[in-house]
Design a protein around this motif. Structure first.
Motif, PDB file in Angstrom:
ATOM      1  N   ASP A 138       0.821  -1.222   0.000  1.00 12.25           N
ATOM      2  CA  ASP A 138       0.000   0.000   0.000  1.00 12.25           C
ATOM      3  C   ASP A 138       0.852   1.269   0.000  1.00 12.25           C
ATOM      4  O   ASP A 138       0.510   2.275   0.633  1.00 12.25           O
ATOM      5  N   GLY A 139       1.994   1.207  -0.696  1.00 12.36           N
ATOM      6  CA  GLY A 139       2.845   2.378  -0.796  1.00 12.36           C
ATOM      7  C   GLY A 139       3.677   2.678   0.427  1.00 12.36           C
ATOM      8  O   GLY A 139       4.289   3.743   0.511  1.00 12.36           O
ATOM      9  N   HIS A 140       3.714   1.750   1.391  1.00  8.58           N
ATOM     10  CA  HIS A 140       4.470   1.966   2.626  1.00  8.58           C
ATOM     11  C   HIS A 140       5.472   0.835   2.820  1.00  8.58           C
ATOM     12  O   HIS A 140       5.181  -0.327   2.532  1.00  8.58           O
ATOM     13  N   VAL A 141       6.639   1.180   3.350  1.00 11.49           N
ATOM     14  CA  VAL A 141       7.661   0.186   3.653  1.00 11.49           C
ATOM     15  C   VAL A 141       7.327  -0.477   4.980  1.00 11.49           C
ATOM     16  O   VAL A 141       7.256   0.181   6.017  1.00 11.49           O
ATOM     17  N   ARG A 142       7.113  -1.779   4.925  1.00  9.06           N
ATOM     18  CA  ARG A 142       6.789  -2.537   6.136  1.00  9.06           C
ATOM     19  C   ARG A 142       8.049  -3.031   6.848  1.00  9.06           C
ATOM     20  O   ARG A 142       8.098  -3.101   8.068  1.00  9.06           O
ATOM     21  N   ALA A 143       9.058  -3.411   6.068  1.00  7.84           N
ATOM     22  CA  ALA A 143      10.297  -3.923   6.654  1.00  7.84           C
ATOM     23  C   ALA A 143      11.424  -3.719   5.654  1.00  7.84           C
ATOM     24  O   ALA A 143      11.197  -3.656   4.442  1.00  7.84           O
ATOM     25  N   LEU A 144      12.634  -3.635   6.192  1.00  4.87           N
ATOM     26  CA  LEU A 144      13.797  -3.349   5.361  1.00  4.87           C
ATOM     27  C   LEU A 144      15.019  -4.044   5.948  1.00  4.87           C
ATOM     28  O   LEU A 144      15.227  -4.046   7.157  1.00  4.87           O
ATOM     29  N   CYS A 145      15.823  -4.642   5.088  1.00  5.70           N
ATOM     30  CA  CYS A 145      17.134  -5.164   5.470  1.00  5.70           C
ATOM     31  C   CYS A 145      18.147  -4.541   4.521  1.00  5.70           C
ATOM     32  O   CYS A 145      17.996  -4.618   3.299  1.00  5.70           O
ATOM     33  N   HIS A 146      19.168  -3.903   5.090  1.00  2.00           N
ATOM     34  CA  HIS A 146      20.162  -3.232   4.260  1.00  2.00           C
ATOM     35  C   HIS A 146      21.560  -3.588   4.753  1.00  2.00           C
ATOM     36  O   HIS A 146      21.721  -4.543   5.532  1.00  2.00           O
ATOM     37  N   THR A 147      22.561  -2.854   4.295  1.00  4.34           N
ATOM     38  CA  THR A 147      23.958  -3.181   4.577  1.00  4.34           C
ATOM     39  C   THR A 147      24.619  -2.000   5.291  1.00  4.34           C
ATOM     40  O   THR A 147      25.302  -1.181   4.662  1.00  4.34           O
ATOM     41  N   PRO A 148      24.443  -1.872   6.595  1.00  6.19           N
ATOM     42  CA  PRO A 148      25.011  -0.729   7.312  1.00  6.19           C
ATOM     43  C   PRO A 148      26.529  -0.754   7.384  1.00  6.19           C
ATOM     44  O   PRO A 148      27.166   0.294   7.490  1.00  6.19           O
ATOM     45  N   ARG A 149      27.110  -1.944   7.351  1.00  7.02           N
ATOM     46  CA  ARG A 149      28.560  -2.075   7.409  1.00  7.02           C
ATOM     47  C   ARG A 149      29.003  -3.196   6.482  1.00  7.02           C
ATOM     48  O   ARG A 149      28.407  -4.272   6.436  1.00  7.02           O
ATOM     49  N   ALA A 150      30.087  -2.944   5.747  1.00 10.90           N
ATOM     50  CA  ALA A 150      30.677  -3.955   4.875  1.00 10.90           C
ATOM     51  C   ALA A 150      32.161  -3.657   4.751  1.00 10.90           C
ATOM     52  O   ALA A 150      32.584  -2.496   4.802  1.00 10.90           O
ATOM     53  N   SER A 151      32.950  -4.722   4.580  1.00 11.44           N
ATOM     54  CA  SER A 151      34.395  -4.554   4.462  1.00 11.44           C
ATOM     55  C   SER A 151      34.962  -5.766   3.741  1.00 11.44           C
ATOM     56  O   SER A 151      34.892  -6.889   4.253  1.00 11.44           O
ATOM     57  N   GLY A 152      35.513  -5.527   2.559  1.00  8.11           N
ATOM     58  CA  GLY A 152      36.113  -6.621   1.809  1.00  8.11           C
ATOM     59  C   GLY A 152      35.112  -7.704   1.473  1.00  8.11           C
ATOM     60  O   GLY A 152      34.147  -7.477   0.734  1.00  8.11           O
ATOM     61  N   ARG A 153      35.293  -8.882   2.044  1.00 13.04           N
ATOM     62  CA  ARG A 153      34.422 -10.038   1.786  1.00 13.04           C
ATOM     63  C   ARG A 153      33.235 -10.104   2.725  1.00 13.04           C
ATOM     64  O   ARG A 153      32.402 -11.006   2.600  1.00 13.04           O
ATOM     65  N   TYR A 154      33.122  -9.167   3.676  1.00 17.56           N
ATOM     66  CA  TYR A 154      32.180  -9.313   4.776  1.00 17.56           C
ATOM     67  C   TYR A 154      31.129  -8.201   4.787  1.00 17.56           C
ATOM     68  O   TYR A 154      31.420  -7.053   4.479  1.00 17.56           O
ATOM     69  N   ALA A 155      29.915  -8.563   5.171  1.00 12.77           N
ATOM     70  CA  ALA A 155      28.840  -7.577   5.285  1.00 12.77           C
ATOM     71  C   ALA A 155      27.938  -7.949   6.451  1.00 12.77           C
ATOM     72  O   ALA A 155      27.740  -9.126   6.771  1.00 12.77           O
ATOM     73  N   GLU A 156      27.379  -6.921   7.079  1.00 12.77           N
ATOM     74  CA  GLU A 156      26.487  -7.072   8.230  1.00 12.77           C
ATOM     75  C   GLU A 156      25.071  -6.695   7.836  1.00 12.77           C
ATOM     76  O   GLU A 156      24.856  -5.701   7.130  1.00 12.77           O
ATOM     77  N   ALA A 157      24.109  -7.480   8.285  1.00 15.76           N
ATOM     78  CA  ALA A 157      22.701  -7.188   8.022  1.00 15.76           C
ATOM     79  C   ALA A 157      22.200  -6.134   8.999  1.00 15.76           C
ATOM     80  O   ALA A 157      22.491  -6.186  10.200  1.00 15.76           O
ATOM     81  N   GLY A 158      21.436  -5.176   8.485  1.00 17.51           N
ATOM     82  CA  GLY A 158      20.753  -4.196   9.310  1.00 17.51           C
ATOM     83  C   GLY A 158      19.264  -4.300   9.044  1.00 17.51           C
ATOM     84  O   GLY A 158      18.818  -4.072   7.916  1.00 17.51           O
ATOM     85  N   VAL A 159      18.486  -4.680  10.042  1.00 16.64           N
ATOM     86  CA  VAL A 159      17.069  -4.999   9.836  1.00 16.64           C
ATOM     87  C   VAL A 159      16.186  -4.019  10.595  1.00 16.64           C
ATOM     88  O   VAL A 159      16.444  -3.699  11.759  1.00 16.64           O
ATOM     89  N   TRP A 160      15.158  -3.546   9.922  1.00 16.82           N
ATOM     90  CA  TRP A 160      14.177  -2.653  10.535  1.00 16.82           C
ATOM     91  C   TRP A 160      12.778  -3.097  10.093  1.00 16.82           C
ATOM     92  O   TRP A 160      12.559  -3.430   8.929  1.00 16.82           O
ATOM     93  N   THR A 161      11.851  -3.128  11.045  1.00 22.06           N
ATOM     94  CA  THR A 161      10.441  -3.409  10.757  1.00 22.06           C
ATOM     95  C   THR A 161       9.594  -2.290  11.353  1.00 22.06           C
ATOM     96  O   THR A 161       9.827  -1.872  12.496  1.00 22.06           O
ATOM     97  N   HIS A 162       8.631  -1.804  10.595  1.00 23.68           N
ATOM     98  CA  HIS A 162       7.764  -0.743  11.107  1.00 23.68           C
ATOM     99  C   HIS A 162       7.060  -1.238  12.375  1.00 23.68           C
ATOM    100  O   HIS A 162       6.572  -2.373  12.429  1.00 23.68           O
TER     101      HIS A 162
END
Length: 220
Positions: A138-162
């Motif tokens: 309905d035009g609104h973001v319910r949940a999001l997972c992004h990449t707040p930190r990454a370095s070389g071969r490694y990345a960390e998940a950053g998760v947010w839910t409304h």
């Protein structure tokens, strides 16, 4: 790669540099405890003698007790489990969008206003902040997972839910979708949370993430 080595890499990623070149403030001392041992990360701003005392060999109990004594009773102590995302399958969830596909124009005004600044949201959608996945309805973001930190071969998940849409499986869906996308760029993916965040730990269990151990943080 064993759990303790992975935790070392995760700590280096967590307190590294973000996409804007900003350094995440590191704790005075971070202690990673795994089944195969313990590793300590002491901030370079601490005096050399203090760092040497804290990083001396010992059991996990020894190291944690030593950090408490050296930093003093006023230090804030937090902890939480860390996980490795070994396997990821794209969920069949309506409304899932990922950074490896064209961004619908309607997503631009869907910015979660209280949590994302306009410039950061634009950079996220443009791919400048790394891989992401989100669930939109309905035009609104319910949940999001992004990449707040990454370095070389490694990345960390950053998760947010409304807040109005929690406990519906959305966090697990976007995390799995993020992992499918992020794995193309980063072979090793981490997911961590705080000890009191049972919902987040439940997401890790539901996705079958591999427990690595716990990371303790000490801040004066």
């Amino acid at each position: 790669m064993d759990d303790l080595v992975l935790l070392r890499h995760e700590m280096a990623t967590l307190w590294g540099v973000d996409a804007y070149g900003r350094h995440e403030p590191a704790p005075d001392v971070a202690v990673a405890v795994a089944r195969d041992g313990v590793t300590v990360r002491a901030d370079v701003r601490l005096p050399a003698g203090v760092r040497a005392r804290i990083t001396a060999d010992g059991t996990a109990t020894d190291v944690l007790d030593r950090a408490r004594r050296v930093l003093g009773a006023g230090a804030t102590v937090t902890s939480g489990p860390s996980f490795l995302v070994e396997h990821a399958t794209l969920p069949d969830t309506p409304g899932l969008l990922r950074s490896d596909a064209p961004v619908p124009p309607a997503l631009v005004p869907a910015r979660p206003v209280r949590w994302w600044q306009p410039g950061e949201w634009a950079d996220l959608l443009a791919g400048a902040l790394g891989p992401w996945a989100m669930l939109v309805a309905d035009g609104h973001v319910r949940a999001l997972c992004h990449t707040p930190r990454a370095s070389g071969r490694y990345a960390e998940a950053g998760v947010w839910t409304h807040p109005d849409h929690r406990r519906r499986g959305y966090a697990g869906a976007v995390t799995a979708a993020w992992a499918v996308t992020a794995r193309r760029e980063y072979p090793v993916l981490f997911y961590s949370t705080s000890a009191d965040n049972r919902a987040s730990a439940g997401v890790a269990r539901s996705l079958g993430l591999r427990p690595l151990g716990d990371i303790w943080q000490f801040r004066r």
